[in-house]
Motif scaffolding. Structure first.
Motif, PDB file in Angstrom:
ATOM      1  N   UNK A  95       0.747  -1.286   0.078  1.00  0.00           N
ATOM      2  CA  UNK A  95       0.098  -0.094  -0.023  1.00  0.00           C
ATOM      3  C   UNK A  95       0.781   1.219  -0.117  1.00  0.00           C
ATOM      4  N   UNK A  96       2.122   1.164  -0.415  1.00  0.00           N
ATOM      5  CA  UNK A  96       3.016   2.448  -0.824  1.00  0.00           C
ATOM      6  C   UNK A  96       3.642   1.837  -2.064  1.00  0.00           C
ATOM      7  N   UNK A  97       4.319   2.990  -2.483  1.00  0.00           N
ATOM      8  CA  UNK A  97       5.248   3.161  -3.563  1.00  0.00           C
ATOM      9  C   UNK A  97       6.739   3.744  -3.129  1.00  0.00           C
ATOM     10  N   UNK A  98       7.890   2.923  -3.144  1.00  0.00           N
ATOM     11  CA  UNK A  98       9.223   3.781  -2.966  1.00  0.00           C
ATOM     12  C   UNK A  98       9.847   4.090  -4.130  1.00  0.00           C
ATOM     13  N   UNK A  99      10.592   5.149  -4.051  1.00  0.00           N
ATOM     14  CA  UNK A  99      11.274   5.435  -5.311  1.00  0.00           C
ATOM     15  C   UNK A  99      12.591   5.774  -4.860  1.00  0.00           C
ATOM     16  N   UNK A 100      13.421   5.470  -5.762  1.00  0.00           N
ATOM     17  CA  UNK A 100      14.875   5.530  -5.460  1.00  0.00           C
ATOM     18  C   UNK A 100      15.664   6.441  -6.586  1.00  0.00           C
ATOM     19  N   UNK A 101      16.046   7.543  -6.377  1.00  0.00           N
ATOM     20  CA  UNK A 101      16.685   8.462  -7.232  1.00  0.00           C
ATOM     21  C   UNK A 101      18.209   8.051  -7.947  1.00  0.00           C
ATOM     22  N   UNK A 102      18.623   8.426  -9.106  1.00  0.00           N
ATOM     23  CA  UNK A 102      19.777   7.990  -9.530  1.00  0.00           C
ATOM     24  C   UNK A 102      21.157   8.310  -8.756  1.00  0.00           C
ATOM     25  N   UNK A 103      20.903   9.205  -8.066  1.00  0.00           N
ATOM     26  CA  UNK A 103      22.328   9.544  -7.251  1.00  0.00           C
ATOM     27  C   UNK A 103      22.235   8.456  -6.133  1.00  0.00           C
ATOM     28  N   UNK A 104      21.320   7.614  -5.873  1.00  0.00           N
ATOM     29  CA  UNK A 104      21.652   6.625  -4.982  1.00  0.00           C
ATOM     30  C   UNK A 104      21.651   5.201  -5.734  1.00  0.00           C
ATOM     31  N   UNK A 105      20.922   4.849  -6.871  1.00  0.00           N
ATOM     32  CA  UNK A 105      20.931   3.648  -7.459  1.00  0.00           C
ATOM     33  C   UNK A 105      22.201   3.519  -8.342  1.00  0.00           C
ATOM     34  N   UNK A 106      22.203   4.556  -9.140  1.00  0.00           N
ATOM     35  CA  UNK A 106      23.365   4.447 -10.069  1.00  0.00           C
ATOM     36  C   UNK A 106      23.172   3.382 -11.277  1.00  0.00           C
ATOM     37  N   UNK A 107      22.006   3.084 -11.463  1.00  0.00           N
ATOM     38  CA  UNK A 107      21.582   2.025 -12.383  1.00  0.00           C
ATOM     39  C   UNK A 107      22.221   2.341 -13.802  1.00  0.00           C
ATOM     40  N   UNK A 108      22.417   1.540 -14.689  1.00  0.00           N
ATOM     41  CA  UNK A 108      23.087   1.724 -15.978  1.00  0.00           C
ATOM     42  C   UNK A 108      24.244   2.593 -16.054  1.00  0.00           C
ATOM     43  N   UNK A 109      24.824   2.576 -14.737  1.00  0.00           N
ATOM     44  CA  UNK A 109      26.384   3.527 -14.898  1.00  0.00           C
ATOM     45  C   UNK A 109      27.547   2.804 -15.567  1.00  0.00           C
TER      46      UNK A 109
END
Length: 137
Positions: A95-109
């Motif tokens: 019942x919630x959605x979490x979001x992670x910004x690129x500064x944290x996840x660095x996905x595709x780096x």
């Protein structure tokens, strides 16, 4: 950056039924992703799963994230959460959605470093009020 063109170029990318400007792709067997453009078209909201992709849950999560992206990141621009999500019937209690910004996840780096700043990871989660784990804020 033309996010639509980038995502369309992912291996196996196809439109995600049930959500406009959204895609589903699987780079390797057992790992699946779904992504949708943000409401303003400036970011890719993305979620993924390993041997657990659920189309209806992906569409619901990305729809919620698109409609309420600002609220997810209001208190913390790097890692946020927002209650009020309604998971499709029969799913675990999210019942919630979490979001992670690129500064944290660095996905595709490594493979697409130019894409990283435009991606916000999202996923469904139990909220504090539902007795689940504390949502980050």
């Amino acid at each position: 950056m033309d996010l639509q063109a980038v995502v369309a170029g992912f291996r196996g990318a196809a439109p995600l039924p049930g959500l406009a400007n959204a895609w589903h792709w699987s780079p390797v067997r057992g790992i699946e992703f779904a992504g949708a453009l943000s409401a303003d078209g400036q970011r890719l909201l993305q979620l993924g799963g390993r041997d657990s992709f659920d189309h209806e849950l992906a569409v619901a999560t990305l729809t919620f994230a698109r409609e309420r992206e600002k609220g997810i990141f209001d208190r913390n621009p790097f890692l946020g959460a927002l209650d009020g999500f309604r998971a499709p019937a029969g799913r675990r209690r999210f019942d919630a959605v979490v979001g992670v910004a690129p500064e944290v996840h660095r996905f595709y780096r490594v493979e697409l470093p130019g894409l990283t700043p435009f991606v916000r990871l999202t996923f469904p989660a139990p909220s504090i009020t539902s007795g689940g784990s504390r949502c980050p804020s």
